[in-house]
Design a protein around this motif. Structure first.
Motif, PDB file in Angstrom:
ATOM      1  N   LEU A  31      74.133  -9.786  82.665  1.00 16.53           N
ATOM      2  CA  LEU A  31      73.466 -10.128  83.920  1.00 16.53           C
ATOM      3  C   LEU A  31      73.883  -9.137  84.994  1.00 16.53           C
ATOM      4  CD1 LEU A  31      73.934 -14.020  84.093  1.00 16.53           C
ATOM      5  CD2 LEU A  31      71.816 -12.779  83.603  1.00 16.53           C
ATOM      6  N   ALA A  32      72.915  -8.722  85.812  1.00 16.29           N
ATOM      7  CA  ALA A  32      73.204  -7.809  86.923  1.00 16.29           C
ATOM      8  C   ALA A  32      72.610  -8.391  88.192  1.00 16.29           C
ATOM      9  CB  ALA A  32      72.615  -6.425  86.647  1.00 16.29           C
ATOM     10  N   TYR A  33      73.435  -8.471  89.232  1.00 14.89           N
ATOM     11  CA  TYR A  33      72.992  -8.960  90.541  1.00 14.89           C
ATOM     12  C   TYR A  33      73.096  -7.802  91.533  1.00 14.89           C
ATOM     13  CZ  TYR A  33      73.370 -13.568  88.429  1.00 14.89           C
ATOM     14  OH  TYR A  33      73.194 -14.656  87.606  1.00 14.89           O
ATOM     15  N   ASN A  34      71.981  -7.515  92.198  1.00 19.41           N
ATOM     16  CA  ASN A  34      71.890  -6.331  93.069  1.00 19.41           C
ATOM     17  C   ASN A  34      72.101  -6.677  94.534  1.00 19.41           C
ATOM     18  OD1 ASN A  34      69.501  -7.763  93.451  1.00 19.41           O
ATOM     19  ND2 ASN A  34      68.233  -5.934  93.701  1.00 19.41           N
ATOM     20  N   HIS A  35      72.759  -7.790  94.809  1.00 21.49           N
ATOM     21  CA  HIS A  35      72.808  -8.320  96.173  1.00 21.49           C
ATOM     22  C   HIS A  35      73.907  -7.645  97.001  1.00 21.49           C
ATOM     23  CE1 HIS A  35      71.070 -12.103  94.072  1.00 21.49           C
ATOM     24  NE2 HIS A  35      70.111 -11.289  94.469  1.00 21.49           N
ATOM     25  N   LEU A  36      73.548  -6.539  97.638  1.00 21.68           N
ATOM     26  CA  LEU A  36      74.464  -5.879  98.571  1.00 21.68           C
ATOM     27  C   LEU A  36      74.525  -6.622  99.898  1.00 21.68           C
ATOM     28  CD1 LEU A  36      73.274  -2.254  97.832  1.00 21.68           C
ATOM     29  CD2 LEU A  36      75.538  -3.152  97.294  1.00 21.68           C
ATOM     30  N   ASN A  79      65.861  -9.118 100.262  1.00 23.50           N
ATOM     31  CA  ASN A  79      66.618  -8.155 101.061  1.00 23.50           C
ATOM     32  C   ASN A  79      67.185  -7.009 100.240  1.00 23.50           C
ATOM     33  OD1 ASN A  79      66.156  -9.620 103.359  1.00 23.50           O
ATOM     34  ND2 ASN A  79      68.208 -10.492 103.498  1.00 23.50           N
ATOM     35  N   ASN A  80      67.355  -7.236  98.941  1.00 31.39           N
ATOM     36  CA  ASN A  80      68.051  -6.261  98.101  1.00 31.39           C
ATOM     37  C   ASN A  80      67.107  -5.689  97.053  1.00 31.39           C
ATOM     38  OD1 ASN A  80      71.059  -6.761  98.944  1.00 31.39           O
ATOM     39  ND2 ASN A  80      70.126  -8.788  98.704  1.00 31.39           N
ATOM     40  N   GLY A  81      66.994  -4.378  97.059  1.00 29.17           N
ATOM     41  CA  GLY A  81      66.122  -3.697  96.127  1.00 29.17           C
ATOM     42  C   GLY A  81      66.886  -2.773  95.208  1.00 29.17           C
ATOM     43  N   ALA A  82      66.591  -1.474  95.317  1.00 27.92           N
ATOM     44  CA  ALA A  82      67.095  -0.500  94.356  1.00 27.92           C
ATOM     45  C   ALA A  82      68.436   0.118  94.753  1.00 27.92           C
ATOM     46  CB  ALA A  82      66.063   0.602  94.161  1.00 27.92           C
ATOM     47  N   ALA A 132      59.095  -1.345  96.023  1.00 25.12           N
ATOM     48  CA  ALA A 132      60.513  -1.328  95.671  1.00 25.12           C
ATOM     49  C   ALA A 132      61.205  -0.170  96.365  1.00 25.12           C
ATOM     50  CB  ALA A 132      60.685  -1.206  94.157  1.00 25.12           C
ATOM     51  N   GLY A 133      62.144  -0.501  97.212  1.00 27.91           N
ATOM     52  CA  GLY A 133      62.973   0.485  97.895  1.00 27.91           C
ATOM     53  C   GLY A 133      64.330  -0.141  98.135  1.00 27.91           C
ATOM     54  N   THR A 134      64.884   0.014  99.341  1.00 18.99           N
ATOM     55  CA  THR A 134      66.138  -0.645  99.670  1.00 18.99           C
ATOM     56  C   THR A 134      65.979  -2.157  99.593  1.00 18.99           C
ATOM     57  OG1 THR A 134      66.737   1.179 101.110  1.00 18.99           O
ATOM     58  CG2 THR A 134      67.934  -0.876 101.420  1.00 18.99           C
ATOM     59  N   SER A 135      64.811  -2.659 100.004  1.00 20.79           N
ATOM     60  CA  SER A 135      64.428  -4.038  99.735  1.00 20.79           C
ATOM     61  C   SER A 135      63.316  -4.002  98.694  1.00 20.79           C
ATOM     62  CB  SER A 135      63.947  -4.729 101.014  1.00 20.79           C
ATOM     63  OG  SER A 135      62.763  -4.103 101.500  1.00 20.79           O
TER      64      SER A 135
END
Length: 528
Positions: free
Chosen positions: A365-370, A317-320, A279-282
């Protein structure tokens, strides 16, 4: 032998990894790679230029030099010696993407990183042609998309490589790549550990006009297994790495690898039925397979370990990144009230708060899709926080939703792998988010409905992993898995979290809402 004497004698290995937001350097004892002697780092960021995620190559070298200088200073500060030589060097970096050079070594177009999702037509055509999933971020998809788009640079391409392959090439003069990193460029034949010749021939026929009589294999780096000779540090390479001219040339380098491969090494997950989550940027999960998959799944990539064994990869593609943004917001709020909390302390408070939440995050709900997320069917990202009027908006529920959202897309892919019957004896997690014991790890166990181990090396990452691969280059060949068991992880401790039944049920309810809510995000992509 004291650390200072180990360093003076060059019985060390140096690992350098170019991550999404930080370039790290790590020095270890070559005879005891678990013994870390020094570290250095440099912060950097990608840029979104002309709708393309990229890094400037000048920034690559500024960052590598800064990370190395920071490590060399750490050596002198800790051990009182100058770093003039090391036993071996390894380079790791983000996988995939598109770095192309002409016959004179000149960059033809700006670096297109793995985050770009503009290769849909090429990926779909190649997947159908090969009968193998070709994700949007793979290098061959980028090349074929450039052909489909009629980009004028294509006939001039002399070398197509990855970021790790590029740095290694400049340091040694050799265009080679570790098999794990190469497996994210073009499919690998599991029998030969080289590019699949049948698919090479297939691609050569497809893009014959653009290749102008060449084979795609002529443009790709030569593939090497872990432990094979990958060249030595040239005088020009030594000057690039250390402009002070203190570091001597002639140092052997191990094959350059991708961040997935070094993550597998750092978690001792390179043998069948082992896996890891990074788990990182992705965020991605890797499971070493004991048998082939039954069919093609767009959620699953087929890559390899650094030793060439087949791996199923669920890559998101999307992590933390979105989680870090929320932590930054609450950190600034704390500052505004007069409180003094550093970033790590803010994260710990928010992690602990999430433990007191409803098991289903209270309807939030939380979506982390930058960025775009292929598994979720999104070409572009729109980070969202969504709730119904009756949802319980508390800090605890908000933060649990953020952590669940971090694992949301990963869960969709892992459920496909579970349906394939892939066996997993051990799943190990690593990355900075797992440094606080028992929190993110607990939520991941709920998301996977499987035990999750976090070892002592959870936050070490790929710089340490590639330093271990460099040490393996100097070691008698015992097989990579056996080498890790006997020389690196013997006696290593870790904390195991088994899935809590209430968390599992709560996460399952969250994920069902998450699936339905993807329509909201798709609408946001269209509207915003």
């Amino acid at each position: 032998m004291t650390p200072a004497e180990t360093i003076r004698r060059g019985r060390t290995t140096l690992g350098i990894e170019l991550g999404s937001t930080r370039i790290k350097a790590c020095l270890v004892d070559a005879d005891e790679p678990a013994r870390r002697l020094a570290a250095g780092g440099h912060e950097w960021q990608n840029a979104f230029v002309d709708r393309t995620w990229t890094y400037a190559l000048d920034d690559v070298w500024r960052g590598v030099q800064a990370a190395y200088a920071d490590l060399a200073a750490d050596v002198e500060r800790r051990h009182g010696v100058r770093l003039e030589r090391v036993g071996a060097i390894g380079v790791s970096a983000m996988m995939h993407g598109y770095l192309v050079f002409d016959a004179d070594g000149e960059l033809l177009v700006p670096f297109r990183t793995w985050r770009n999702t503009t290769t849909g037509a090429a990926a779909a055509e190649l997947t159908a042609l090969f009968g193998v999933n070709i994700p949007l971020r793979w290098s061959i998809a980028h090349f074929h998309q450039a052909v489909l788009d009629g980009e004028p640079h294509v006939p001039r391409v002399h070398l197509l490589t990855t970021l790790a392959g590029y740095v290694h090439w400049r340091l040694t003069g050799r265009a080679v790549l570790g098999v794990g990193d190469a497996s994210g460029m073009f499919p690998i034949d599991p029998a030969t550990h080289r590019y699949d010749q049948g698919l090479v021939d297939c691609f050569d026929r497809l893009d014959a006009a653009a290749l102008t009589g060449r084979s795609i294999a002529d443009l790709l780096p030569r593939v090497l297994d872990a432990g094979e000779d990958a060249g030595t540090l040239s005088p020009a390479g030594a000057a690039l790495l250390d402009p002070t001219a203190t570091l001597r040339p002639g140092i052997p380098l191990c094959p350059p690898e991708g961040d997935a491969g070094t993550g597998m090494v750092a978690t001792n997950a390179v043998t069948p039925r082992t896996g890891n989550v990074s788990a990182g940027t992705s965020i991605f999960a890797m499971v070493v397979l004991e048998r082939p998959l039954t069919r093609v799944h767009h959620e699953l990539d087929l890559v390899t370990t650094p030793a060439g064994d087949p791996v199923a990869m669920v890559h998101c593609n999307n992590g933390a990144g979105e989680l870090a943004a929320w932590a930054g917001l609450f950190g600034r709020f704390a500052q505004a009230t007069g409180a003094s909390l550093d970033a790590d302390a803010v994260f710990e408070v928010l992690l602990r708060e999430a433990l007191d939440a409803r098991a289903d995050a209270g309807g939030i709900l939380a979506y982390n899709h930058l960025a775009g997320e292929p598994i979720a069917g999104l070409d572009e990202g729109r980070p969202l926080l969504v709730r119904t009027p009756e949802a319980e908006l508390t800090l605890a529920n908000l933060m649990r939703a953020q952590f669940y959202g971090l694992f949301g897309t990963l869960s969709l892919g892992m459920r496909v792998l579970t349906a394939e019957g892939a066996g997993i004896d051990r799943m190990v997690a690593h990355g900075g988010v797992f440094r606080t014991a028992g929190v993110a790890q607990r939520f991941l166990a709920a998301a996977l409905d499987a035990p999750v181990l976090v070892g002592e090396t959870a936050a070490e990452g790929g710089a340490w992993g590639i330093a271990v691969l460099a040490a393996y280059l100097l070691s008698p060949r015992a097989g990579l898995g056996r080498y890790l068991d006997e020389h690196v992880f013997r006696g290593a401790d870790g904390e195991l979290a088994s899935p809590d039944p209430d968390d599992v049920a709560g996460y399952a309810a969250y994920l069902e809402r998450y699936r339905s809510g993807l329509a909201v995000e798709a609408a946001a992509v269209t509207a915003l």
